[in-house]
Design a protein around this motif. Structure first.
Motif, short mmCIF file in Angstrom:
data_model
loop_
_atom_site.label_atom_id
_atom_site.label_comp_id
_atom_site.label_asym_id
_atom_site.label_seq_id
_atom_site.Cartn_x
_atom_site.Cartn_y
_atom_site.Cartn_z
N TRP A 26 0.84 -1.20 0.00
CA TRP A 26 0.00 0.00 0.00
C TRP A 26 0.88 1.26 0.00
O TRP A 26 0.63 2.19 -0.75
CB TRP A 26 -0.91 -0.03 1.22
CG TRP A 26 -1.95 1.03 1.21
CD1 TRP A 26 -1.89 2.24 1.81
CD2 TRP A 26 -3.22 0.99 0.56
NE1 TRP A 26 -3.03 2.96 1.60
CE2 TRP A 26 -3.87 2.21 0.83
CE3 TRP A 26 -3.87 0.04 -0.22
CZ2 TRP A 26 -5.13 2.49 0.34
CZ3 TRP A 26 -5.12 0.33 -0.68
CH2 TRP A 26 -5.73 1.54 -0.41
N GLU A 78 -5.69 0.05 6.52
CA GLU A 78 -6.58 -0.56 7.50
C GLU A 78 -8.04 -0.18 7.23
O GLU A 78 -8.94 -1.01 7.36
CB GLU A 78 -6.18 -0.13 8.92
CG GLU A 78 -4.89 -0.75 9.41
CD GLU A 78 -3.64 -0.11 8.83
OE1 GLU A 78 -3.71 1.03 8.33
OE2 GLU A 78 -2.59 -0.77 8.85
N LYS A 117 -9.39 0.61 4.28
CA LYS A 117 -9.84 -0.10 3.08
C LYS A 117 -10.04 -1.59 3.35
O LYS A 117 -10.98 -2.19 2.84
CB LYS A 117 -8.83 0.09 1.94
CG LYS A 117 -8.61 1.54 1.56
CD LYS A 117 -9.88 2.20 1.12
CE LYS A 117 -9.63 3.65 0.77
NZ LYS A 117 -10.81 4.37 0.40
N LEU A 118 -9.17 -2.16 4.16
CA LEU A 118 -9.31 -3.58 4.51
C LEU A 118 -10.58 -3.81 5.32
O LEU A 118 -11.31 -4.78 5.07
CB LEU A 118 -8.09 -4.07 5.28
CG LEU A 118 -8.11 -5.53 5.70
CD1 LEU A 118 -8.10 -6.43 4.48
CD2 LEU A 118 -6.93 -5.85 6.60
N GLU A 119 -10.86 -2.92 6.24
CA GLU A 119 -12.08 -3.05 7.05
C GLU A 119 -13.32 -2.98 6.18
O GLU A 119 -14.26 -3.76 6.35
CB GLU A 119 -12.11 -1.94 8.11
CG GLU A 119 -13.28 -2.01 9.04
CD GLU A 119 -13.24 -3.21 9.96
OE1 GLU A 119 -14.33 -3.69 10.35
OE2 GLU A 119 -12.14 -3.68 10.28
#
Length: 174
Positions: A3, A76, A78-80
Motif C-alpha cells: 500500500w 486498515e 480499506k481492509l475493514e
C-alpha cells in the motif's frame, strides 16, 4: 508494505509529470521567442506547428496527471471496508441503490446470472473470494454429507426392467 509502495509510486509519477510539463512550458516559451524574432513566413509556420504539437503533449500530460490518483485513506480503513462487504454482501444489496446492487452482483457471482424460461433460475457460479471463504468456513463435504457420518439406508439397487417395445433388447433406465 504494498500500500505504501503504491502511494509512493503515485507521488513519483505525479512529480515526474509536473517536471515534464515544466520542461514543455520552457520549450514553448523558447519557440515563442523565436517566432517573434523570425521574419520568414515558412519558419514562423514551422515554429507554430511545433508549438501546437507541444501544447497537445502538455494537455495529454495534464490529463494523465488528473487521472493518476494517489490511494486515499489508510490500508486498515480499506481492509475493514472489504471485510465488511465479504462478511455480509446482502446488507449492501438490501440497503444500497440499484448501482450498488449491480456492483454486488458483479463481485459475488463469477458470471452473469442465467435464467431458463421452463426451469427458472439456474445455479450461479460464485466468485473466487466467496469460494475461498466457503472452503475455510464450511467443513469438508463428502458426497453431500459430513465425512464419517454415513449410515446404511437399506437401499438396494434395482435391475433394469424390460420396456413394452418391439425391440426386446431395450430396457428402462433411471
Amino acid at each position: 508494505m504494498p500500500w505504501d509502495y503504491k502511494r509512493n509510486q503515485a507521488k513519483d509519477i505525479i512529480r515526474a509529470g509536473k517536471r515534464q510539463i515544466a520542461g514543455l512550458d520552457k520549450q514553448i516559451d523558447a519557440l515563442f521567442e523565436r517566432v517573434v524574432a523570425a521574419t520568414n513566413p515558412r519558419v514562423v509556420s514551422t515554429y507554430e506547428d511545433k508549438i501546437a504539437h507541444l501544447e497537445r503533449e502538455k494537455l495529454i500530460l495534464v490529463e494523465n496527471l488528473a487521472n493518476q490518483a494517489e490511494p486515499k485513506g489508510s490500508f486498515e480503513e480499506k481492509l475493514e471496508l472489504a471485510l465488511t462487504f465479504l462478511a455480509n454482501p446482502f446488507k449492501l444489496w438490501e440497503n444500497g441503490s440499484v448501482h450498488l446492487g449491480r456492483t454486488v452482483l458483479k463481485l459475488v457471482f463469477a458470471d452473469r446470472l442465467e435464467y431458463c424460461r421452463i426451469e427458472g433460475p439456474r445455479t450461479a457460479k460464485i466468485a473466487l473470494p466467496f469460494k475461498a471463504l466457503e472452503a475455510v468456513c464450511i467443513p469438508q463435504m463428502g458426497c453431500g454429507a459430513v465425512e464419517k457420518t454415513r449410515t446404511s439406508t437399506g437401499f438396494t439397487p434395482q435391475r433394469p426392467q424390460r420396456c413394452a417395445s418391439t425391440n426386446s433388447a431395450t430396457t428402462a433406465r433411471d
